[in-house]
Motif scaffolding. Structure first.
Motif, mmCIF file in Angstrom:
data_model
loop_
_atom_site.group_PDB
_atom_site.id
_atom_site.type_symbol
_atom_site.label_atom_id
_atom_site.label_comp_id
_atom_site.label_asym_id
_atom_site.label_seq_id
_atom_site.Cartn_x
_atom_site.Cartn_y
_atom_site.Cartn_z
ATOM 1 N N PHE A 178 0.810 -1.217 0.000
ATOM 2 C CA PHE A 178 0.000 0.000 0.000
ATOM 3 C C PHE A 178 0.844 1.268 0.000
ATOM 4 N N ASN A 179 2.018 1.187 0.587
ATOM 5 C CA ASN A 179 3.016 2.242 0.443
ATOM 6 C C ASN A 179 4.389 1.643 0.718
ATOM 7 N N SER A 180 5.434 2.427 0.530
ATOM 8 C CA SER A 180 6.791 1.907 0.696
ATOM 9 C C SER A 180 7.557 2.765 1.690
ATOM 10 N N ASN A 181 8.827 2.431 1.881
ATOM 11 C CA ASN A 181 9.642 3.213 2.811
ATOM 12 C C ASN A 181 10.313 4.409 2.137
ATOM 13 N N VAL A 189 5.752 2.631 7.850
ATOM 14 C CA VAL A 189 5.503 2.636 6.407
ATOM 15 C C VAL A 189 5.774 1.235 5.843
ATOM 16 N N ASP A 190 5.909 1.172 4.529
ATOM 17 C CA ASP A 190 6.075 -0.100 3.830
ATOM 18 C C ASP A 190 4.934 -1.035 4.210
ATOM 19 N N LEU A 191 3.723 -0.489 4.192
ATOM 20 C CA LEU A 191 2.546 -1.244 4.612
ATOM 21 C C LEU A 191 2.154 -2.222 3.510
ATOM 22 N N GLN A 192 2.094 -3.492 3.870
ATOM 23 C CA GLN A 192 1.782 -4.528 2.899
ATOM 24 C C GLN A 192 0.983 -5.621 3.563
ATOM 25 N N GLY A 193 0.073 -6.190 2.803
ATOM 26 C CA GLY A 193 -0.780 -7.228 3.347
ATOM 27 C C GLY A 193 -2.059 -7.352 2.557
ATOM 28 N N VAL A 194 -3.154 -7.645 3.262
ATOM 29 C CA VAL A 194 -4.428 -7.969 2.620
ATOM 30 C C VAL A 194 -5.542 -7.144 3.244
ATOM 31 N N PHE A 195 -6.382 -6.556 2.400
ATOM 32 C CA PHE A 195 -7.604 -5.902 2.878
ATOM 33 C C PHE A 195 -8.743 -6.905 2.774
ATOM 34 N N SER A 196 -9.499 -7.078 3.840
ATOM 35 C CA SER A 196 -10.572 -8.070 3.812
ATOM 36 C C SER A 196 -11.800 -7.572 4.557
ATOM 37 N N VAL A 197 -12.929 -8.121 4.178
ATOM 38 C CA VAL A 197 -14.200 -7.868 4.855
ATOM 39 C C VAL A 197 -14.586 -9.163 5.560
ATOM 40 N N LYS A 198 -14.720 -9.114 6.878
ATOM 41 C CA LYS A 198 -15.001 -10.306 7.665
ATOM 42 C C LYS A 198 -16.473 -10.696 7.558
ATOM 43 N N ASP A 249 -18.712 -10.724 9.761
ATOM 44 C CA ASP A 249 -19.607 -9.801 10.468
ATOM 45 C C ASP A 249 -19.690 -8.433 9.799
ATOM 46 N N GLY A 250 -19.021 -8.280 8.646
ATOM 47 C CA GLY A 250 -19.067 -7.019 7.914
ATOM 48 C C GLY A 250 -17.954 -6.053 8.267
ATOM 49 N N SER A 251 -17.160 -6.359 9.292
ATOM 50 C CA SER A 251 -16.073 -5.470 9.671
ATOM 51 C C SER A 251 -14.951 -5.547 8.639
ATOM 52 N N LYS A 252 -14.250 -4.429 8.472
ATOM 53 C CA LYS A 252 -13.178 -4.343 7.481
ATOM 54 C C LYS A 252 -11.843 -4.210 8.200
ATOM 55 N N VAL A 253 -10.830 -4.837 7.644
ATOM 56 C CA VAL A 253 -9.532 -4.793 8.304
ATOM 57 C C VAL A 253 -8.416 -4.891 7.269
ATOM 58 N N TYR A 254 -7.377 -4.115 7.505
ATOM 59 C CA TYR A 254 -6.124 -4.277 6.790
ATOM 60 C C TYR A 254 -5.228 -5.146 7.662
ATOM 61 N N GLU A 255 -4.974 -6.377 7.212
ATOM 62 C CA GLU A 255 -4.065 -7.271 7.932
ATOM 63 C C GLU A 255 -2.688 -7.101 7.312
ATOM 64 N N LEU A 256 -1.745 -6.646 8.102
ATOM 65 C CA LEU A 256 -0.452 -6.210 7.583
ATOM 66 C C LEU A 256 0.691 -6.978 8.228
ATOM 67 N N THR A 257 1.829 -6.958 7.545
ATOM 68 C CA THR A 257 3.022 -7.604 8.074
ATOM 69 C C THR A 257 4.260 -6.919 7.524
ATOM 70 N N ASP A 258 5.386 -7.195 8.161
ATOM 71 C CA ASP A 258 6.698 -6.775 7.666
ATOM 72 C C ASP A 258 6.796 -5.274 7.413
ATOM 73 N N PRO A 259 6.393 -4.439 8.385
ATOM 74 C CA PRO A 259 6.471 -2.995 8.175
ATOM 75 C C PRO A 259 7.894 -2.473 8.320
ATOM 76 N N VAL A 260 8.068 -1.249 7.933
ATOM 77 C CA VAL A 260 9.312 -0.513 8.173
ATOM 78 C C VAL A 260 8.982 0.640 9.110
ATOM 79 N N ILE A 261 9.859 0.915 10.052
ATOM 80 C CA ILE A 261 9.694 2.091 10.910
ATOM 81 C C ILE A 261 10.884 3.014 10.684
ATOM 82 N N HIS A 262 10.572 4.251 10.304
ATOM 83 C CA HIS A 262 11.599 5.285 10.208
ATOM 84 C C HIS A 262 11.751 5.948 11.575
ATOM 85 N N GLN A 263 12.964 6.141 11.985
ATOM 86 C CA GLN A 263 13.278 6.856 13.222
ATOM 87 C C GLN A 263 13.871 8.211 12.847
#
Length: 447
Positions: free
Chosen positions: A261-264, A361-370, A372-386
């Motif tokens: 969804f975005n990068s570092n 940042v560097d947000l990557q993963g899957v957008f899903s609708v559960k 019960d109708g709730s929506k979630v971005y399930e993400l992994t392997d992010p980058v954190i800028h300091q």
């Protein structure tokens, strides 16, 4: 390969075998780490414990295996510590927990030690849904690769018959050569980064919940249906193979349309760019789903936000890094709250709520609708800028008072510091998702 920030040379592993795109799981070779194999087995699992604003640490997961024969069938737990088990067969042999509860020459018994560790939080329970078995299979061939990691498929095994059980998992290992302790250090940085990102995710979700009170009842229901952010929880598995101890990091395989969804360094998903451009050209809100045509109305003016004091800005160590003030949405209409805006809004949120010290940042993963109708971005392997100012302050603290702070915020090669933050704001355009969270527009030159 050369470390981007330090110039240190790192040796890339030469034992990696890669599989072709779209290779089936049934193709290739797998290694089983099972209870009946003395040459290959699982020694233990590690999780990561979150401890507020601190950076956390490894916590061992209670082993649900017979402490005599390692069977996972028909287990009975110690009634005192509930962290040691015997199988049905060993239980019939007599007081199976006698030695477990016996002290030896004043040395604390195993039962007392386990109970103390559970109480202190260095030993953690996982239910069978989270950890179905202590037997796993790891595919030899890697199916994915990034700047830091290679990725393999992993499955839990039914210890009784060897069938696959539980969710499909992936193993993430460093691309660089290293012995046991250097690999654990690599996993520690990964799990700490993911845990800190997950902490920001919880703050983000709480902020959306807080925003509800500024709207009428119909709009509150709509806000509850907006996407939330969830970073999946990894574990580390210690394996024994031919007498050699090694470790891999595993997490749940994300099923669905996997996207970045975005990068570092400022990349933004094309869908977001198109929606923002369309909104700017029309000058009005646009919607991609019928239910998102709800008019959230105009926020009524509330109490003024309290100004931060110099004392707050000078609070020592971790507590000075995060802004805990309540979220107050910006005033105005909210006619364009697209699901696609929320990953970018989350990265912006992480910067503002950390007082500009960090950015996820560097947000990557899957957008899903559960279901019960709730929506979630399930993400992994992010980058954190300091931010560089925090790094400089950490070095000063190292010089004056030791290294306690300076090494806590180590986010690896992909942390681009202030340059990464500037790159984000050079491409980021605030949307109604940012305004709902009360975020301020930031000029890249002001970072």
């Amino acid at each position: 390969m050369t470390e981007l920030r330090t110039g240190e040379l790192r040796q890339v592993r030469m034992d990696i075998v890669r599989e072709k795109l779209h290779t089936l799981d049934s193709e290739g070779t797998w290694k089983n780490y099972a209870v009946d194999d003395e040459s290959r087995y699982v020694q233990r699992f590690w999780a990561w414990t979150f401890n507020g604003r601190r950076t956390g640490d490894f916590v061992e997961i209670v082993s649900r295996r017979c402490m005599r024969c390692y069977s996972e069938d028909g287990l009975q737990s110690c009634p005192v510590c509930e962290a040691a088990f015997v199988c049905r067969g060993c239980f019939r042999e007599g007081d199976a927990f006698a030695n477990h509860r016996a002290s030896n020459n004043g040395v604390e018994c195993e039962c007392g030690s386990l109970l103390r560790r559970v109480t202190m939080g260095s030993l953690q329970y996982k239910d069978e849904e989270q950890l179905p078995s202590f037997c796993i299979a790891v595919k030899d061939q890697a199916f994915g690769e990034g700047a830091e990691r290679i990725v393999r498929k992993v499955r839990f095994l039914d210890p009784a018959n060897g069938d696959y059980i539980g969710p499909v998992m992936v193993a993430k290992e460093s691309r660089f050569a290293g012995e046991y302790h250097s690999q654990m250090a690599y996993h520690k940085n990964f799990m700490r980064t993911q845990d800190i990102a997950a902490n920001f995710g919880r703050r983000f979700n709480d902020a959306l919940d807080e925003a509800e009170k500024y709207f009428n009842a119909a709009s509150q229901a709509f806000i509850r249906g907006l996407p939330r952010i969830l970073f999946i929880e990894p574990m580390v598995v210690e394996l024994i193979e031919n007498g050699v101890e090694k470790n891999i990091l595993i997490e749940r395989y994300l099923v669905g349309d996997y996207k970045k969804f975005n990068s570092n360094m400022g990349f933004v998903e094309d869908e977001v760019k198109k929606l923002v451009k369309q909104m700017n050209n029309l000058g009005v809100g646009v919607t991609s789903q019928p239910q998102q045509g709800i008019d959230l109305g105009i926020i009524e003016e509330g109490s003024e936000e309290e100004e931060e004091t110099d004392d707050e800005d000078e609070r020592k160590h971790d507590e000075e890094l995060f802004d805990s003030n309540e979220v107050e949405p910006s005033e105005g209409d909210y006619g364009d709250l697209q699901d696609a805006y929320f990953p970018q809004a989350f990265s912006h949120f992480s910067y503002e709520r950390s007082r500009g010290n960090f950015m996820v940042v560097d947000l990557q993963g899957v957008f899903s609708v559960k279901d019960d109708g709730s929506k979630v971005y399930e993400l992994t392997d992010p980058v954190i800028h300091q931010h560089d100012r925090l790094r400089r302050r950490s070095r000063r603290h190292d010089h004056n008072r030791g290294s306690r702070v300076g090494k806590k915020w180590n986010f690896g090669r992909t942390d681009r510091g202030i340059n990464g933050m500037k790159a984000f704001f050079e491409t980021h355009k605030c949307t109604d998702a940012c305004r709902l969270l009360g975020l301020s527009e930031v000029d890249a030159e002001d970072v």
